[in-house]
Write a protein that holds these residues in place. Structure first.
Motif, PDB file in Angstrom:
ATOM      1  N   PRO A 226       0.790  -1.231   0.000  1.00 53.46           N
ATOM      2  CA  PRO A 226       0.000   0.000   0.000  1.00 53.46           C
ATOM      3  C   PRO A 226       0.828   1.290   0.000  1.00 53.46           C
ATOM      4  N   ALA A 227       2.127   1.213   0.392  1.00 50.72           N
ATOM      5  CA  ALA A 227       2.945   2.432   0.322  1.00 50.72           C
ATOM      6  C   ALA A 227       3.384   2.689  -1.117  1.00 50.72           C
ATOM      7  N   HIS A 228       3.213   1.698  -1.976  1.00 54.20           N
ATOM      8  CA  HIS A 228       3.673   1.807  -3.373  1.00 54.20           C
ATOM      9  C   HIS A 228       2.440   1.673  -4.279  1.00 54.20           C
ATOM     10  N   GLY A 229       2.436   0.704  -5.190  1.00 56.40           N
ATOM     11  CA  GLY A 229       1.347   0.604  -6.163  1.00 56.40           C
ATOM     12  C   GLY A 229      -0.001   0.279  -5.555  1.00 56.40           C
ATOM     13  N   ALA A 255      -4.926  11.810   9.970  1.00 57.72           N
ATOM     14  CA  ALA A 255      -3.666  11.729   9.214  1.00 57.72           C
ATOM     15  C   ALA A 255      -2.554  12.514   9.913  1.00 57.72           C
ATOM     16  N   LEU A 264      -3.084   9.726   4.681  1.00 58.60           N
ATOM     17  CA  LEU A 264      -3.906  10.040   3.511  1.00 58.60           C
ATOM     18  C   LEU A 264      -3.313   9.292   2.332  1.00 58.60           C
ATOM     19  N   MET A 265      -4.048   8.317   1.840  1.00 62.14           N
ATOM     20  CA  MET A 265      -3.553   7.541   0.707  1.00 62.14           C
ATOM     21  C   MET A 265      -3.590   8.407  -0.552  1.00 62.14           C
ATOM     22  N   GLY A 266      -2.585   8.223  -1.403  1.00 60.98           N
ATOM     23  CA  GLY A 266      -2.516   9.051  -2.608  1.00 60.98           C
ATOM     24  C   GLY A 266      -1.895  10.413  -2.330  1.00 60.98           C
ATOM     25  N   GLY A 268       1.675  12.430  -0.775  1.00 59.57           N
ATOM     26  CA  GLY A 268       3.065  12.324  -0.345  1.00 59.57           C
ATOM     27  C   GLY A 268       3.890  11.508  -1.318  1.00 59.57           C
ATOM     28  N   HIS A 269       5.168  11.782  -1.348  1.00 65.87           N
ATOM     29  CA  HIS A 269       6.063  11.044  -2.236  1.00 65.87           C
ATOM     30  C   HIS A 269       7.493  11.223  -1.768  1.00 65.87           C
ATOM     31  N   ARG A 270       8.286  10.176  -1.909  1.00 69.35           N
ATOM     32  CA  ARG A 270       9.695  10.257  -1.508  1.00 69.35           C
ATOM     33  C   ARG A 270      10.432  11.332  -2.306  1.00 69.35           C
ATOM     34  N   ARG A 278       2.080  13.715 -12.746  1.00 64.87           N
ATOM     35  CA  ARG A 278       1.145  12.689 -13.237  1.00 64.87           C
ATOM     36  C   ARG A 278      -0.243  12.913 -12.646  1.00 64.87           C
ATOM     37  N   LYS A 320       5.166  19.738   5.309  1.00 66.30           N
ATOM     38  CA  LYS A 320       5.830  18.480   4.949  1.00 66.30           C
ATOM     39  C   LYS A 320       5.869  18.262   3.431  1.00 66.30           C
ATOM     40  N   ASN A 325      -0.378  12.389  -5.238  1.00 65.56           N
ATOM     41  CA  ASN A 325       0.492  11.658  -6.160  1.00 65.56           C
ATOM     42  C   ASN A 325      -0.343  10.956  -7.228  1.00 65.56           C
ATOM     43  N   VAL A 326       0.310  10.171  -8.053  1.00 67.05           N
ATOM     44  CA  VAL A 326      -0.353   9.553  -9.215  1.00 67.05           C
ATOM     45  C   VAL A 326      -1.565   8.709  -8.826  1.00 67.05           C
ATOM     46  N   PHE A 348      -1.687  -0.938 -12.714  1.00 63.90           N
ATOM     47  CA  PHE A 348      -0.402  -0.280 -12.464  1.00 63.90           C
ATOM     48  C   PHE A 348       0.722  -1.241 -12.874  1.00 63.90           C
TER      49      PHE A 348
HETATM   50  N1  CMC Z   1      -0.434  11.274   5.229  1.00 61.82           N
HETATM   51  C1  CMC Z   1      -0.029  11.826   6.393  1.00 61.82           C
HETATM   52  N2  CMC Z   1       1.252  12.048   6.695  1.00 61.82           N
HETATM   53  C2  CMC Z   1       2.187  11.689   5.801  1.00 61.82           C
HETATM   54  C3  CMC Z   1       1.836  11.107   4.565  1.00 61.82           C
HETATM   55  C4  CMC Z   1       0.475  10.902   4.291  1.00 61.82           C
HETATM   56  N3  CMC Z   1       0.092  10.344   3.141  1.00 61.82           N
HETATM   57  N4  CMC Z   1       2.963  10.842   3.867  1.00 61.82           N
HETATM   58  C5  CMC Z   1       3.984  11.243   4.633  1.00 61.82           C
HETATM   59  N5  CMC Z   1       3.522  11.768   5.806  1.00 61.82           N
HETATM   60  C6  CMC Z   1       4.335  12.354   6.869  1.00 61.82           C
HETATM   61  C7  CMC Z   1       5.014  11.291   7.689  1.00 61.82           C
HETATM   62  O1  CMC Z   1       4.245  10.932   8.812  1.00 61.82           O
HETATM   63  C8  CMC Z   1       6.317  11.943   8.055  1.00 61.82           C
HETATM   64  O2  CMC Z   1       6.073  12.795   9.146  1.00 61.82           O
HETATM   65  P1  CMC Z   1       7.249  13.073  10.224  1.00 61.82           P
HETATM   66  O3  CMC Z   1       8.384  13.686   9.469  1.00 61.82           O
HETATM   67  O4  CMC Z   1       6.615  13.996  11.202  1.00 61.82           O
HETATM   68  O5  CMC Z   1       7.606  11.729  10.799  1.00 61.82           O
HETATM   69  C9  CMC Z   1       6.642  12.816   6.857  1.00 61.82           C
HETATM   70  O6  CMC Z   1       5.381  13.093   6.234  1.00 61.82           O
HETATM   71  C10 CMC Z   1       7.573  12.161   5.846  1.00 61.82           C
HETATM   72  O7  CMC Z   1       7.029  10.889   5.532  1.00 61.82           O
HETATM   73  P2  CMC Z   1       7.905   9.580   5.294  1.00 61.82           P
HETATM   74  O8  CMC Z   1       7.055   8.380   5.475  1.00 61.82           O
HETATM   75  O9  CMC Z   1       9.172   9.670   6.102  1.00 61.82           O
HETATM   76  O10 CMC Z   1       8.289   9.788   3.768  1.00 61.82           O
HETATM   77  P3  CMC Z   1       8.744   8.681   2.756  1.00 61.82           P
HETATM   78  O11 CMC Z   1       9.462   9.369   1.679  1.00 61.82           O
HETATM   79  O12 CMC Z   1       9.444   7.585   3.472  1.00 61.82           O
HETATM   80  O13 CMC Z   1       7.357   8.048   2.245  1.00 61.82           O
HETATM   81  C11 CMC Z   1       5.393   7.635   0.978  1.00 61.82           C
HETATM   82  C12 CMC Z   1       6.765   8.353   1.039  1.00 61.82           C
HETATM   83  C13 CMC Z   1       4.832   7.762  -0.426  1.00 61.82           C
HETATM   84  C14 CMC Z   1       5.578   6.155   1.300  1.00 61.82           C
HETATM   85  C15 CMC Z   1       4.429   8.291   2.005  1.00 61.82           C
HETATM   86  O14 CMC Z   1       4.226   9.654   1.665  1.00 61.82           O
HETATM   87  C16 CMC Z   1       3.095   7.559   2.107  1.00 61.82           C
HETATM   88  O15 CMC Z   1       2.986   6.598   2.866  1.00 61.82           O
HETATM   89  N6  CMC Z   1       2.034   8.013   1.353  1.00 61.82           N
HETATM   90  C17 CMC Z   1       0.769   7.329   1.334  1.00 61.82           C
HETATM   91  C18 CMC Z   1       0.833   6.127   0.410  1.00 61.82           C
HETATM   92  C19 CMC Z   1       0.883   6.531  -1.047  1.00 61.82           C
HETATM   93  O16 CMC Z   1       0.093   7.340  -1.519  1.00 61.82           O
HETATM   94  N7  CMC Z   1       1.799   5.898  -1.802  1.00 61.82           N
HETATM   95  C20 CMC Z   1       1.935   6.105  -3.237  1.00 61.82           C
HETATM   96  C21 CMC Z   1       3.229   6.738  -3.606  1.00 61.82           C
HETATM   97  S1  CMC Z   1       3.287   7.357  -5.283  1.00 61.82           S
HETATM   98  C22 CMC Z   1       3.146   6.095  -6.415  1.00 61.82           C
HETATM   99  C23 CMC Z   1       3.598   4.756  -6.020  1.00 61.82           C
HETATM  100  O17 CMC Z   1       4.735   4.534  -5.649  1.00 61.82           O
HETATM  101  O18 CMC Z   1       2.775   3.874  -6.141  1.00 61.82           O
END
Ligand code: CMC
Length: 392
Positions: A226-229, A255, A264-266, A268-270, A278, A320, A325-326, A348
């Motif tokens: 769920p963190a990826h696709g 969140a 919040l799904m969808g 944030g992004h690394r 996208r 933050k 994201n996509v 995907f």
């Molecule tokens: N909702 C709430 N808070 C968030 C979210 C979010 N979606 N994403 C990141 N944060 C916070 C997180 O708690 C952290 O806070 P703190 O610095 O206070 O600890 C900060 O933002 C940085 O987050 P991280 O988890 O250290 O960042 P990361 O680069 O390791 O993770 C991510 C990136 C995409 C995994 C993450 O943003 C996430 O879990 N998003 C939700 C799942 C998602 O939509 N994934 C799809 C990514 S895009 C396409 C794909 O790969 O499929």
């Protein structure tokens, strides 16, 4: 003792050189072989993008025709593979079925397993790009108890996928050209994304010399999370769970709460610390598709738009740099097209296959290539003598 750089999650380590995809996360820019994603999404089409990713340049008319011809001729699956599908439980998630079936391709196509033979690498690439839609569609058909629908050569890549998902022997599905275009655009937007988790998995698996079918199966397994696709399925389920606009603040608060694992799904992004380019295209596409299908006041879309608006003005998300994201809008389009949420991640996966293969081929062709072998910082017990069970 050896000294290693410690970089959990690889936030600052480049694991390879690559000339395929470029991301500028601050600007929110994504280029495939130099071409911006929004131009490709508008003017190109998925198979041309596949050619571009694989070969580095846009094809001439003749090169495009040859490429399409070759892909089209590989869309069938070995008939025996049907029995493999039938071994799964009907209620299996289509991703589970896909990991298995794609992994099993290496037991069917023995003439494309030798990674040192450029011709075999080429055939394996064509087979994977051509067969993934068939595999994804059949995983779906199997899960709903309908007969497998064979591919049709006169259809485009996207049309063919819709046909295999939605036709039944009693009645062919009429593929609306505008919907096929939207499907094609979803494929294009997902085609590659440099060294994300699943691509790195494919490279790592491939670095040992594993065959391409095994490597792509590994990529599919990684993509599922769920963190990826898996986020596209999780996102639509979240939007449905929120249900109505008035409940958004409750979920925003969750969140932001450090003690609540909810995200919040969808969002944030690394790499992107700005709008995912996208997501912008996807949002426009969602509006177009709903308009085309005459779906007005779609509650999920309303929740999505309002959630985006609120989050983009909320101090937590702004500070933050969390943007859609996509995966944020793709589910709305796919749902409108008639796909169940369990098919979002398989779509995907089939779109990303060309990216995985392009990266795998680039790696195999690199003469300096080594097996991927990370080191660790050991934190366990130091040397100690074995203690006999009676003495413990
Ligand atoms: N909702 C709430 N808070 C968030 C979210 C979010 N979606 N994403 C990141 N944060 C916070 C997180 O708690 C952290 O806070 P703190 O610095 O206070 O600890 C900060 O933002 C940085 O987050 P991280 O988890 O250290 O960042 P990361 O680069 O390791 O993770 C991510 C990136 C995409 C995994 C993450 O943003 C996430 O879990 N998003 C939700 C799942 C998602 O939509 N994934 C799809 C990514 S895009 C396409 C794909 O790969 O499929």
């Amino acid at each position: 003792a050896d000294v290693f750089t410690y970089d959990p999650g690889f936030t600052s380590t480049a694991a390879c050189e690559s000339a395929i995809t470029y991301i500028d996360g601050d600007k929110g820019e994504l280029l495939y072989r130099g071409y911006p994603i929004d131009q490709l999404a508008e003017k190109s089409h998925y198979l041309e993008v596949c050619y571009l990713l694989l070969n580095g340049e846009l094809p001439s008319r003749q090169q495009m025709e040859d490429f399409e011809y070759r892909i089209t001729r590989h869309t069938m699956l070995h008939e025996q593979i049907q029995y493999f599908f039938r071994g799964f439980r009907r209620d299996a998630h289509p991703m589970a079925t896909m990991v298995g079936v794609v992994g099993a391709l290496s037991s069917f196509y023995h003439d494309s397993l030798d990674i040192n033979d450029p011709w075999q690498r080429e055939v394996a690439s064509m087979r994977l790009i051509a067969k993934l839609p068939t595999i994804a569609a059949w995983a779906y058909k199997y899960s709903i108890g309908q007969p497998f629908v064979y591919p049709r050569n006169e259809l485009s890549y996207a049309e063919n996928f819709l046909h295999m998902c939605f036709s039944v022997p009693a009645e062919p599905y009429h593929v609306e050209p505008a919907l096929a275009k939207a499907m094609d655009r979803i494929f294009t937007l997902h085609a590659d994304h440099e060294q994300n988790a699943s691509t790195s998995t494919v490279r790592l698996a491939g670095s040992s010399g594993a065959n391409p079918f095994a490597c792509i199966a590994a990529g599919i397994a990684c993509l599922w999370g769920p963190a990826h696709g898996g986020a596209n399925q999780a996102c639509l389920e979240m939007l449905r769970q929120i249900g109505t606009v008035d409940r958004i603040p409750e979920f925003i608060a969750r969140a932001k709460d450090k003690n609540d694992p909810f995200r919040l799904m969808g969002f944030g992004h690394r790499v992107y610390k700005n709008f995912d380019p996208r997501a912008k295209v996807m949002k426009e596409s969602a509006d177009e598709v709903l308009e085309l299908l005459g779906i007005h006041n779609n509650p999920t879309l309303q929740v999505a738009k309002e959630l985006e608006r609120i989050a983009l003005h909320d101090e937590y998300f702004v500070s933050k740099k969390l943007y859609p994201n996509v995966d944020f809008y793709s589910g709305i389009i796919l749902e409108a097209m008639g796909f169940p949420t369990s098919m979002f991640t398989p779509i995907f996966a089939l779109s990303r296959t060309v990216g995985w293969i392009s990266q795998w081929k680039e790696m195999i062709g690199d003469p300096t290539g080594k097996i991927g072998r990370p080191r660790q910082l050991y934190t366990g017990a130091t040397f100690r003598d074995y203690v006999d069970v009676d003495a413990r």
